[in-house]
Design a protein around this motif. Structure first.
Motif, PDB file in Angstrom:
ATOM      1  N   ASP A 138       0.800  -1.226   0.000  1.00 30.19           N
ATOM      2  CA  ASP A 138       0.000   0.000   0.000  1.00 30.19           C
ATOM      3  C   ASP A 138       0.832   1.275   0.000  1.00 30.19           C
ATOM      4  O   ASP A 138       0.419   2.299   0.536  1.00 30.19           O
ATOM      5  CB  ASP A 138      -0.980  -0.004   1.179  1.00 30.19           C
ATOM      6  N   GLY A 139       2.017   1.225  -0.611  1.00 32.45           N
ATOM      7  CA  GLY A 139       2.764   2.447  -0.879  1.00 32.45           C
ATOM      8  C   GLY A 139       3.628   2.951   0.250  1.00 32.45           C
ATOM      9  O   GLY A 139       3.724   2.347   1.324  1.00 32.45           O
ATOM     10  N   SER A 140       4.268   4.089  -0.014  1.00 33.43           N
ATOM     11  CA  SER A 140       5.266   4.629   0.917  1.00 33.43           C
ATOM     12  C   SER A 140       4.671   5.044   2.256  1.00 33.43           C
ATOM     13  O   SER A 140       5.377   5.084   3.259  1.00 33.43           O
ATOM     14  CB  SER A 140       5.986   5.819   0.275  1.00 33.43           C
ATOM     15  N   LYS A 141       3.387   5.356   2.289  1.00 35.97           N
ATOM     16  CA  LYS A 141       2.717   5.720   3.543  1.00 35.97           C
ATOM     17  C   LYS A 141       1.894   4.540   4.040  1.00 35.97           C
ATOM     18  O   LYS A 141       0.783   4.709   4.546  1.00 35.97           O
ATOM     19  CB  LYS A 141       1.847   6.958   3.344  1.00 35.97           C
ATOM     20  N   SER A 142       2.450   3.376   3.954  1.00 36.29           N
ATOM     21  CA  SER A 142       1.760   2.116   4.216  1.00 36.29           C
ATOM     22  C   SER A 142       1.052   2.086   5.572  1.00 36.29           C
ATOM     23  O   SER A 142       1.663   2.270   6.624  1.00 36.29           O
ATOM     24  CB  SER A 142       2.769   0.964   4.148  1.00 36.29           C
ATOM     25  N   HIS A 143      -0.255   1.831   5.523  1.00 36.32           N
ATOM     26  CA  HIS A 143      -1.030   1.673   6.754  1.00 36.32           C
ATOM     27  C   HIS A 143      -0.742   0.324   7.388  1.00 36.32           C
ATOM     28  O   HIS A 143      -0.740   0.190   8.614  1.00 36.32           O
ATOM     29  CB  HIS A 143      -2.518   1.813   6.437  1.00 36.32           C
ATOM     30  N   VAL A 144      -0.484  -0.677   6.557  1.00 38.72           N
ATOM     31  CA  VAL A 144      -0.123  -2.005   7.086  1.00 38.72           C
ATOM     32  C   VAL A 144       1.171  -1.900   7.889  1.00 38.72           C
ATOM     33  O   VAL A 144       1.282  -2.466   8.991  1.00 38.72           O
ATOM     34  CB  VAL A 144       0.038  -3.016   5.939  1.00 38.72           C
ATOM     35  N   ARG A 145       2.154  -1.214   7.340  1.00 40.15           N
ATOM     36  CA  ARG A 145       3.432  -1.050   8.044  1.00 40.15           C
ATOM     37  C   ARG A 145       3.230  -0.341   9.383  1.00 40.15           C
ATOM     38  O   ARG A 145       3.797  -0.730  10.416  1.00 40.15           O
ATOM     39  CB  ARG A 145       4.401  -0.257   7.166  1.00 40.15           C
ATOM     40  N   GLU A 146       2.387   0.668   9.375  1.00 35.39           N
ATOM     41  CA  GLU A 146       2.109   1.414  10.605  1.00 35.39           C
ATOM     42  C   GLU A 146       1.404   0.538  11.636  1.00 35.39           C
ATOM     43  O   GLU A 146       1.783   0.517  12.814  1.00 35.39           O
ATOM     44  CB  GLU A 146       1.249   2.634  10.274  1.00 35.39           C
ATOM     45  N   LEU A 147       0.379  -0.203  11.204  1.00 36.95           N
ATOM     46  CA  LEU A 147      -0.377  -1.050  12.136  1.00 36.95           C
ATOM     47  C   LEU A 147       0.471  -2.204  12.664  1.00 36.95           C
ATOM     48  O   LEU A 147       0.263  -2.666  13.787  1.00 36.95           O
ATOM     49  CB  LEU A 147      -1.620  -1.601  11.436  1.00 36.95           C
ATOM     50  N   ALA A 148       1.436  -2.653  11.875  1.00 37.27           N
ATOM     51  CA  ALA A 148       2.323  -3.738  12.319  1.00 37.27           C
ATOM     52  C   ALA A 148       3.433  -3.226  13.222  1.00 37.27           C
ATOM     53  O   ALA A 148       4.189  -4.036  13.781  1.00 37.27           O
ATOM     54  CB  ALA A 148       2.917  -4.456  11.111  1.00 37.27           C
ATOM     55  N   GLY A 149       3.557  -1.921  13.360  1.00 36.56           N
ATOM     56  CA  GLY A 149       4.577  -1.343  14.234  1.00 36.56           C
ATOM     57  C   GLY A 149       5.984  -1.432  13.673  1.00 36.56           C
ATOM     58  O   GLY A 149       6.961  -1.429  14.430  1.00 36.56           O
ATOM     59  N   ILE A 150       6.112  -1.477  12.353  1.00 38.38           N
ATOM     60  CA  ILE A 150       7.430  -1.571  11.717  1.00 38.38           C
ATOM     61  C   ILE A 150       7.974  -0.166  11.480  1.00 38.38           C
ATOM     62  O   ILE A 150       7.331   0.654  10.821  1.00 38.38           O
ATOM     63  CB  ILE A 150       7.353  -2.355  10.396  1.00 38.38           C
ATOM     64  N   LYS A 151       9.139   0.110  12.004  1.00 36.59           N
ATOM     65  CA  LYS A 151       9.767   1.432  11.894  1.00 36.59           C
ATOM     66  C   LYS A 151      10.537   1.557  10.581  1.00 36.59           C
ATOM     67  O   LYS A 151      10.864   0.558   9.934  1.00 36.59           O
ATOM     68  CB  LYS A 151      10.702   1.683  13.080  1.00 36.59           C
ATOM     69  N   THR A 152      10.836   2.791  10.205  1.00 37.27           N
ATOM     70  CA  THR A 152      11.569   3.048   8.962  1.00 37.27           C
ATOM     71  C   THR A 152      12.764   3.960   9.222  1.00 37.27           C
ATOM     72  O   THR A 152      12.832   4.649  10.239  1.00 37.27           O
ATOM     73  CB  THR A 152      10.669   3.714   7.913  1.00 37.27           C
ATOM     74  N   THR A 153      13.694   3.941   8.279  1.00 32.92           N
ATOM     75  CA  THR A 153      14.843   4.836   8.284  1.00 32.92           C
ATOM     76  C   THR A 153      14.871   5.559   6.941  1.00 32.92           C
ATOM     77  O   THR A 153      14.616   4.939   5.905  1.00 32.92           O
ATOM     78  CB  THR A 153      16.157   4.057   8.466  1.00 32.92           C
ATOM     79  N   GLY A 154      15.187   6.853   6.945  1.00 31.86           N
ATOM     80  CA  GLY A 154      15.237   7.562   5.677  1.00 31.86           C
ATOM     81  C   GLY A 154      15.396   9.060   5.855  1.00 31.86           C
ATOM     82  O   GLY A 154      15.556   9.558   6.973  1.00 31.86           O
ATOM     83  N   TRP A 155      15.350   9.771   4.752  1.00 31.69           N
ATOM     84  CA  TRP A 155      15.512  11.226   4.768  1.00 31.69           C
ATOM     85  C   TRP A 155      14.925  11.825   3.501  1.00 31.69           C
ATOM     86  O   TRP A 155      14.745  11.148   2.489  1.00 31.69           O
ATOM     87  CB  TRP A 155      16.988  11.605   4.898  1.00 31.69           C
ATOM     88  N   ASN A 156      14.636  13.117   3.570  1.00 26.88           N
ATOM     89  CA  ASN A 156      14.175  13.863   2.410  1.00 26.88           C
ATOM     90  C   ASN A 156      15.382  14.404   1.652  1.00 26.88           C
ATOM     91  O   ASN A 156      16.423  14.688   2.239  1.00 26.88           O
ATOM     92  CB  ASN A 156      13.263  15.014   2.836  1.00 26.88           C
ATOM     93  N   TYR A 157      15.234  14.571   0.349  1.00 25.98           N
ATOM     94  CA  TYR A 157      16.346  15.021  -0.479  1.00 25.98           C
ATOM     95  C   TYR A 157      16.356  16.527  -0.731  1.00 25.98           C
ATOM     96  O   TYR A 157      17.247  17.020  -1.405  1.00 25.98           O
ATOM     97  CB  TYR A 157      16.313  14.296  -1.825  1.00 25.98           C
ATOM     98  N   SER A 158      15.370  17.246  -0.266  1.00 31.65           N
ATOM     99  CA  SER A 158      15.248  18.679  -0.581  1.00 31.65           C
ATOM    100  C   SER A 158      15.227  18.879  -2.093  1.00 31.65           C
ATOM    101  O   SER A 158      15.777  19.848  -2.623  1.00 31.65           O
ATOM    102  CB  SER A 158      16.398  19.485   0.047  1.00 31.65           C
TER     103      SER A 158
END
Length: 547
Positions: free
Chosen positions: A280-300
């Protein structure tokens, strides 16, 4: 779930009448024979009840709505809920949340493999295109959202039977690619024949890829249900719930449901699944509900995308690195090309709203003499550097610099979106797995984002098939970790390469410019290196140190 009897608390309501009947009957029996007959009678009744539950099939196209329960049977419904099961709740082997290009590819892949085509699948996505069956007309204007699919992705689509539908619509194979920078020093050309290939890739509109996968899915004979709604909440099994199910005297059905993922949808539907796939994409609701954290940054940085038209058809992919970011010109067939232009967010806003003529001039300027001179092939081409590498010089090394075809007009709306890098710290948990943008997002400078997602699809499909072959639970973490181990290393390597390119061209510094130029031209003339780069970008092999 633990029953009232197991908790030790007195039951005040919802007690079945049979409890009082059996108690009175037991009090009236005085002989051991009578008691034995009572026990036999109760066992027979219990076995009949369990056999009725066992007739519920696990893999089925269940109704999309929960059946309503009359108010008079409320106490029985409460008891069923406490035991961990309800009537008419759909159950599936796999629930795919997200019916986009990657989620649909997974459904088609599972339906195409002999070991997995018997699995039941639910697809959850509110996109009306999944149910409306909208058609694509040949004279429809090109969409600015496109994907450059690699030979590995093309092979996947052919294997699942979807590529035949892609070829019915607009698409463009390309066998050449020219890359250069604004300094006039960095330059390289790639040709499919340098790696003994027919093509380097194919550019396809996203709507064509999606429609082709949907057509493929509709022609598969397997158990599927599409829910045109959104995921609201997800309940995953815990150790306590599994233990409670095991201690319960209800049935094996109770134990099974307590150990499945439960999904609640926005239209009120509930369903259970052995495995929930977050596509379900970069703003995944499944990932959020599963409590899986992410690492990353914006590129400006932001990317401006659109479709442009040429006087003649374009068969080459072009990319030029500019001070603010790269601009790519990608063929999509019928005299059209797609523009992906990376720049600062402020510049992106300006280029999105400037009038059409000024935008076309800006594109031609960026692809020609804008920001710096053309590369001088006599300095870094075959005449100098290639003399150090003969006979390992590629045929394309002797090809001189070419100007991209002129853009004559804009052929679509312009769109802009911010760029970022994101990577999920883990791809799996019990009953949950992430694929595509739900697991990783990258800079679009090499067009690898969607291909990484399709790589996830191929890997996960094989892991699920392996699990089915040996009778494993397809939602168990130990099985899903095999997918994570395979894809995480490959995805991180690709992300590191793309992030390195982005950062290398974010600095305009003399010595660094020379190093970049040397890297470009080394790749241009050294055949083994160029062949490895093409194979890696094609998705057909990993970096040497990861192989």
């Amino acid at each position: 779930m633990q029953s009232r009897f197991a908790s030790g608390k007195p039951e005040k309501k919802g007690v079945p009448l049979s409890s009082f009947t059996n108690y009175s009957l037991a009090r009236s029996l005085n002989t051991r024979g009578d008691m034995s007959r009572l026990i036999a009678t109760r066992r027979l009744a219990s076995n009949f009840f369990v056999s009725k539950l066992a007739t519920r099939t696990f893999c089925n196209d269940a109704p999309a709505k929960l059946s309503t329960v009359p108010h008079s049977s409320q106490s029985n419904k409460e008891l069923e809920d406490e035991q961990g099961f309800t009537n008419d709740v759909p159950q599936y082997d796999i629930a795919i949340v997200g019916g986009g290009m990657v989620g649909m590819a997974l459904a088609c892949s599972i339906a195409s493999m002999p070991l997995t085509k018997q699995l039941s699948i639910a697809i959850i996505d509110s996109n009306p295109a999944l149910t409306n069956g909208s058609s694509i007309k040949k004279d429809d204007p090109p969409d600015p959202r496109v994907s450059t699919v690699t030979p590995a992705t093309i092979s996947l689509f052919k294997g699942i039977g979807a590529w035949q539908y892609v070829e019915q619509h607009r698409h463009a194979y390309f066998d050449r690619m020219q890359v250069w920078d604004y300094t006039g020093f960095g330059y390289t050309r790639y040709n499919a024949r340098d790696a003994d290939k027919d093509v380097l890739g194919c550019v396809v509109e996203n709507k064509v890829l999606h429609k082709s996968l949907l057509s493929c899915l509709q022609n598969k004979d397997f158990k599927k249900t599409i829910y045109p709604t959104r995921l609201l909440s997800m309940s995953l099994p815990t150790r306590s719930s599994v233990s409670a199910a095991g201690a319960s005297q209800s049935s094996t059905s109770t134990k099974s449901l307590a150990n499945l993922a439960k999904l609640e949808l926005s239209d009120g539907t509930n369903l259970y699944a052995k495995l929930v796939v977050g596509a379900d994409g970069s703003k995944s609701h499944v990932r959020e509900l599963a409590g899986i954290k992410t690492t990353g940054w914006n590129y400006s940085q932001s990317a401006v995308i659109c479709t442009v038209e040429h006087p003649a058809e374009n068969f080459c992919a072009w990319q030029r690195f500019l001070p603010a970011g790269p601009i790519a010109l990608l063929p999509i067939g019928d005299n059209f090309s797609n523009i992906v232009w990376t720049m600062s967010p402020k510049e992106a806003s300006n280029h999105k709203i400037m009038n059409e003529d000024d935008f076309v001039k800006a594109v031609n300027h960026a692809l020609d003499f804008g920001y710096g001179p053309h590369p001088e092939s006599w300095v870094f081409g075959g005449n100098v550097l290639s003399s150090f590498f003969r006979p390992d010089v590629t045929s394309s090394a002797n090809e001189g610099f070419e100007l991209p075809p002129k853009v004559v007009k804009l052929a679509s709306q312009r769109m802009a979106f911010p760029l970022s890098l994101m990577h999920a710290n883990q791809y799996t948990s019990k009953r949950v797995v992430l694929i595509g943008d739900a697991a990783h997002t990258v800079h679009p400078l090499a067009g690898q984002g969607v291909n990484m997602g399709y790589g996830d699809v191929a890997s996960l499909s094989n892991v699920i098939a392996d699990g089915v072959a040996v009778g494993s639970d397809i939602g168990e973490v130990t099985l899903l970790k095999k997918y994570e181990a395979d894809r995480k290393t490959a995805n991180i390597a690709m992300m590191a390469v793309l992030d390195g390119f982005q950062k290398a061209y974010s600095v305009d510094f003399g010595p660094l410019n020379i190093l970049r130029a040397a890297a470009f031209n080394g790749a241009n003339v050294f055949a083994p290196l160029k062949k490895n780069i093409i194979s890696y970008a094609s998705g057909e092999r990993r970096l040497p140190f990861l192989s």
